[in-house]
Scaffold this motif. Structure first.
Motif, PDB file in Angstrom:
ATOM      1  N   GLY A   1       0.813  -1.213   0.000  1.00  0.00           N
ATOM      2  CA  GLY A   1       0.000   0.000   0.000  1.00  0.00           C
ATOM      3  C   GLY A   1       0.843   1.257   0.000  1.00  0.00           C
ATOM      4  O   GLY A   1       0.550   2.225  -0.718  1.00  0.00           O
ATOM      5  N   VAL A   2       1.920   1.263   0.796  1.00  0.00           N
ATOM      6  CA  VAL A   2       2.820   2.414   0.829  1.00  0.00           C
ATOM      7  C   VAL A   2       3.487   2.597  -0.533  1.00  0.00           C
ATOM      8  O   VAL A   2       3.639   3.725  -1.019  1.00  0.00           O
ATOM      9  N   ALA A   3       3.867   1.479  -1.167  1.00  0.00           N
ATOM     10  CA  ALA A   3       4.470   1.560  -2.505  1.00  0.00           C
ATOM     11  C   ALA A   3       3.478   2.118  -3.526  1.00  0.00           C
ATOM     12  O   ALA A   3       3.847   2.917  -4.403  1.00  0.00           O
ATOM     13  N   GLY A   4       2.211   1.711  -3.413  1.00  0.00           N
ATOM     14  CA  GLY A   4       1.192   2.254  -4.306  1.00  0.00           C
ATOM     15  C   GLY A   4       0.994   3.739  -4.105  1.00  0.00           C
ATOM     16  O   GLY A   4       0.815   4.502  -5.070  1.00  0.00           O
ATOM     17  N   PHE A   5       1.032   4.170  -2.858  1.00  0.00           N
ATOM     18  CA  PHE A   5       0.951   5.591  -2.521  1.00  0.00           C
ATOM     19  C   PHE A   5       2.112   6.350  -3.165  1.00  0.00           C
ATOM     20  O   PHE A   5       1.920   7.411  -3.782  1.00  0.00           O
ATOM     21  N   ALA A   6       3.326   5.784  -3.033  1.00  0.00           N
ATOM     22  CA  ALA A   6       4.507   6.420  -3.622  1.00  0.00           C
ATOM     23  C   ALA A   6       4.364   6.534  -5.138  1.00  0.00           C
ATOM     24  O   ALA A   6       4.689   7.581  -5.728  1.00  0.00           O
ATOM     25  N   ALA A   7       3.867   5.476  -5.771  1.00  0.00           N
ATOM     26  CA  ALA A   7       3.703   5.496  -7.224  1.00  0.00           C
ATOM     27  C   ALA A   7       2.700   6.570  -7.645  1.00  0.00           C
ATOM     28  O   ALA A   7       2.888   7.248  -8.668  1.00  0.00           O
ATOM     29  N   HIS A   8       1.644   6.734  -6.863  1.00  0.00           N
ATOM     30  CA  HIS A   8       0.638   7.744  -7.207  1.00  0.00           C
ATOM     31  C   HIS A   8       1.223   9.151  -7.095  1.00  0.00           C
ATOM     32  O   HIS A   8       0.991  10.003  -7.969  1.00  0.00           O
ATOM     33  N   LEU A   9       1.975   9.426  -6.035  1.00  0.00           N
ATOM     34  CA  LEU A   9       2.584  10.743  -5.887  1.00  0.00           C
ATOM     35  C   LEU A   9       3.589  11.006  -7.007  1.00  0.00           C
ATOM     36  O   LEU A   9       3.691  12.136  -7.505  1.00  0.00           O
ATOM     37  N   TRP A  10       4.322   9.969  -7.396  1.00  0.00           N
ATOM     38  CA  TRP A  10       5.267  10.129  -8.506  1.00  0.00           C
ATOM     39  C   TRP A  10       4.527  10.452  -9.796  1.00  0.00           C
ATOM     40  O   TRP A  10       4.968  11.305 -10.582  1.00  0.00           O
ATOM     41  N   TRP A  11       3.406   9.793 -10.034  1.00  0.00           N
ATOM     42  CA  TRP A  11       2.599  10.105 -11.210  1.00  0.00           C
ATOM     43  C   TRP A  11       2.151  11.558 -11.193  1.00  0.00           C
ATOM     44  O   TRP A  11       2.206  12.250 -12.220  1.00  0.00           O
ATOM     45  N   GLN A  12       1.731  12.042 -10.024  1.00  0.00           N
ATOM     46  CA  GLN A  12       1.326  13.442  -9.932  1.00  0.00           C
ATOM     47  C   GLN A  12       2.484  14.390 -10.262  1.00  0.00           C
ATOM     48  O   GLN A  12       2.296  15.406 -10.949  1.00  0.00           O
ATOM     49  N   LEU A  13       3.661  14.069  -9.766  1.00  0.00           N
ATOM     50  CA  LEU A  13       4.837  14.895 -10.039  1.00  0.00           C
ATOM     51  C   LEU A  13       5.139  14.945 -11.538  1.00  0.00           C
ATOM     52  O   LEU A  13       5.488  16.001 -12.073  1.00  0.00           O
ATOM     53  N   ARG A  14       4.995  13.804 -12.200  1.00  0.00           N
ATOM     54  CA  ARG A  14       5.267  13.764 -13.640  1.00  0.00           C
ATOM     55  C   ARG A  14       4.254  14.593 -14.424  1.00  0.00           C
ATOM     56  O   ARG A  14       4.576  15.114 -15.496  1.00  0.00           O
ATOM     57  N   GLN A  15       3.035  14.720 -13.904  1.00  0.00           N
ATOM     58  CA  GLN A  15       1.978  15.455 -14.596  1.00  0.00           C
ATOM     59  C   GLN A  15       1.988  16.952 -14.269  1.00  0.00           C
ATOM     60  O   GLN A  15       1.435  17.757 -15.013  1.00  0.00           O
TER      61      GLN A  15
ATOM     62  N   PHE B   1      -4.933  17.580  -7.634  1.00  0.00           N
ATOM     63  CA  PHE B   1      -5.316  17.742  -6.228  1.00  0.00           C
ATOM     64  C   PHE B   1      -6.401  16.743  -5.845  1.00  0.00           C
ATOM     65  O   PHE B   1      -6.286  16.041  -4.835  1.00  0.00           O
ATOM     66  N   ARG B   2      -7.442  16.638  -6.657  1.00  0.00           N
ATOM     67  CA  ARG B   2      -8.543  15.727  -6.350  1.00  0.00           C
ATOM     68  C   ARG B   2      -8.098  14.265  -6.394  1.00  0.00           C
ATOM     69  O   ARG B   2      -8.665  13.428  -5.684  1.00  0.00           O
ATOM     70  N   SER B   3      -7.080  13.960  -7.171  1.00  0.00           N
ATOM     71  CA  SER B   3      -6.640  12.570  -7.288  1.00  0.00           C
ATOM     72  C   SER B   3      -6.022  12.051  -6.000  1.00  0.00           C
ATOM     73  O   SER B   3      -5.820  10.835  -5.854  1.00  0.00           O
ATOM     74  N   ASN B   4      -5.733  12.938  -5.050  1.00  0.00           N
ATOM     75  CA  ASN B   4      -5.140  12.488  -3.799  1.00  0.00           C
ATOM     76  C   ASN B   4      -6.109  11.678  -2.941  1.00  0.00           C
ATOM     77  O   ASN B   4      -5.677  10.978  -2.027  1.00  0.00           O
ATOM     78  N   ARG B   5      -7.395  11.732  -3.261  1.00  0.00           N
ATOM     79  CA  ARG B   5      -8.322  10.804  -2.623  1.00  0.00           C
ATOM     80  C   ARG B   5      -7.895   9.370  -2.902  1.00  0.00           C
ATOM     81  O   ARG B   5      -7.854   8.523  -1.999  1.00  0.00           O
ATOM     82  N   ASP B   6      -7.546   9.095  -4.156  1.00  0.00           N
ATOM     83  CA  ASP B   6      -7.147   7.741  -4.530  1.00  0.00           C
ATOM     84  C   ASP B   6      -5.822   7.356  -3.879  1.00  0.00           C
ATOM     85  O   ASP B   6      -5.644   6.213  -3.442  1.00  0.00           O
ATOM     86  N   ALA B   7      -4.895   8.315  -3.797  1.00  0.00           N
ATOM     87  CA  ALA B   7      -3.611   8.039  -3.152  1.00  0.00           C
ATOM     88  C   ALA B   7      -3.820   7.636  -1.694  1.00  0.00           C
ATOM     89  O   ALA B   7      -3.237   6.662  -1.202  1.00  0.00           O
ATOM     90  N   GLY B   8      -4.669   8.383  -0.992  1.00  0.00           N
ATOM     91  CA  GLY B   8      -4.928   8.072   0.404  1.00  0.00           C
ATOM     92  C   GLY B   8      -5.705   6.785   0.598  1.00  0.00           C
ATOM     93  O   GLY B   8      -5.492   6.057   1.583  1.00  0.00           O
ATOM     94  N   LEU B   9      -6.614   6.487  -0.332  1.00  0.00           N
ATOM     95  CA  LEU B   9      -7.388   5.241  -0.242  1.00  0.00           C
ATOM     96  C   LEU B   9      -6.500   4.016  -0.416  1.00  0.00           C
ATOM     97  O   LEU B   9      -6.765   2.961   0.181  1.00  0.00           O
ATOM     98  N   ILE B  10      -5.466   4.118  -1.229  1.00  0.00           N
ATOM     99  CA  ILE B  10      -4.546   2.997  -1.393  1.00  0.00           C
ATOM    100  C   ILE B  10      -3.943   2.619  -0.045  1.00  0.00           C
ATOM    101  O   ILE B  10      -3.889   1.437   0.328  1.00  0.00           O
ATOM    102  N   VAL B  11      -3.514   3.629   0.712  1.00  0.00           N
ATOM    103  CA  VAL B  11      -2.931   3.369   2.031  1.00  0.00           C
ATOM    104  C   VAL B  11      -3.988   2.850   2.993  1.00  0.00           C
ATOM    105  O   VAL B  11      -3.770   1.869   3.712  1.00  0.00           O
ATOM    106  N   ALA B  12      -5.149   3.488   3.020  1.00  0.00           N
ATOM    107  CA  ALA B  12      -6.205   3.080   3.952  1.00  0.00           C
ATOM    108  C   ALA B  12      -6.630   1.644   3.713  1.00  0.00           C
ATOM    109  O   ALA B  12      -6.799   0.861   4.669  1.00  0.00           O
ATOM    110  N   GLY B  13      -6.800   1.270   2.461  1.00  0.00           N
ATOM    111  CA  GLY B  13      -7.210  -0.094   2.146  1.00  0.00           C
ATOM    112  C   GLY B  13      -6.158  -1.112   2.539  1.00  0.00           C
ATOM    113  O   GLY B  13      -6.475  -2.180   3.097  1.00  0.00           O
TER     114      GLY B  13
END
Length: 318
Positions: free
Chosen positions: A271-285, A298-310
């Motif tokens: 889950g932490v790795a998925g969170f990291a991948a999502h933040l990296w995707w945001q940085l690239r965009q 900004f709104r996509s951070n819901r998905d980043a946080g849900l990856i960790v929560a799940g």
């Protein structure tokens, strides 16, 4: 509760709300200004307040074991996040009503546009705080004390941009406090794990709210409002990378602090790795000159946080 405005004002949309949101489409016209004041037409803020609470519950289960009370904590945090995010937004709009009137993106909000009165906004704030208190007082003493303490952070945040270039830090302190409350609600104590997750959440908030603040950088400069977006300017990508890396490392440390057995540890770290991948995707965009993209990131951070929560929930149940 009714606002002292004409029907055209009541039904007018807010410029920075998603088109076709449920408030504009389904809510009774008389309630729309109040729901807009609570940002019910923009649920991303509720998610960003709720997700750290769910992180705290998952970490508590990992550090101890699942308990029936966790079901109520998860539900209570969801309800509490809706009303307390609404209260925080109402308070923010009360304190910023003059500033919002000077910014193109915010001048159509209920207070600066005249959809609601200041007296009505204060009454709405009190009603939401009362509901939040009822939810909080169903929890144990430690959680109640922590919940009450968070009000100081909520009260200070709207003024931060007037005296510091780092208002996003104050937002992070307030928005991620739920990780401590939810962890304490599980067993009545705190632990290094939620404290590390709290620090991770603050860095995550610096990441996503700096992205968000770039939308208003020009207007903020004209009216003298401070933000990390204005402070970093063209160096924002480098700072964002640092915030993202820090958040990921601290989340990994929070997982490790629970001393999990191998399988839960693997699930949580995925889950932490998925969170990291999502933040990296945001940085690239990231493009500070594209407001539609900034809002989408900004709104996509819901998905980043849900990856960790799940992942933490699954690891805790293991």
């Amino acid at each position: 509760m009714q606002s002292d405005v004409s029907t055209p004002q009541v039904t007018a949309t807010v410029a920075d709300a998603p088109r076709g949101n449920w408030v504009d489409r389904l809510a009774p016209p008389g309630w729309r200004p109040w729901l807009r004041l609570s940002r019910a037409d923009r649920p991303i803020g509720t998610w960003l307040l709720l997700l750290p609470c769910w992180w705290g519950t998952g970490l508590a289960m990992m550090a101890d074991r699942p308990a029936w009370v966790d079901l109520w904590v998860v539900l209570a945090c969801a309800i509490g996040s809706v009303v307390m995010r609404g209260a925080g937004c109402t308070w923010n709009d009360i304190t910023d009503r003059d500033i919002d009137g000077e910014v193109a993106r915010t001048r159509s909000r209920p207070l600066p546009s005249g959809q609601v009165t200041l007296r009505g906004a204060l009454a709405w704030l009190g009603a939401q705080l009362a509901v939040g208190a009822l939810i909080l007082f169903t929890m144990n003493c430690a959680a109640v004390l922590l919940g009450v303490a968070s009000l100081a952070l909520v009260a200070i945040y709207p003024f931060a941009k007037r005296f510091t270039w780092w208002p996003q830090v104050f937002l992070g302190l307030a928005f991620n406090w739920g990780v401590l409350v939810a962890f304490a609600a599980h067993g009545g104590t705190l632990h290094p794990a939620p404290m590390l997750a709290y620090a991770a959440g603050i860095l995550w908030t610096l990441f996503y709210d700096t992205i968000y603040a770039h939308q208003d950088a020009e207007d903020d400069a004209l009216i003298g409002v401070k933000s990390t977006a204005r402070l970093f300017g063209k160096d924002s990508p480098r700072w964002l990378l640092g915030f993202a890396a820090g958040a990921v490392l601290l989340l990994a440390a929070a997982v490790a602090a629970t001393r999990p057995s191998p399988l839960p540890a693997l699930i949580a770290m995925v889950g932490v790795a998925g969170f990291a991948a999502h933040l990296w995707w945001q940085l690239r965009q990231f493009d500070p000159d594209s407001n539609p993209l900034l809002l989408r990131l900004f709104r996509s951070n819901r998905d980043a946080g849900l990856i960790v929560a799940g992942a933490l929930a699954l690891a805790g149940l293991m």
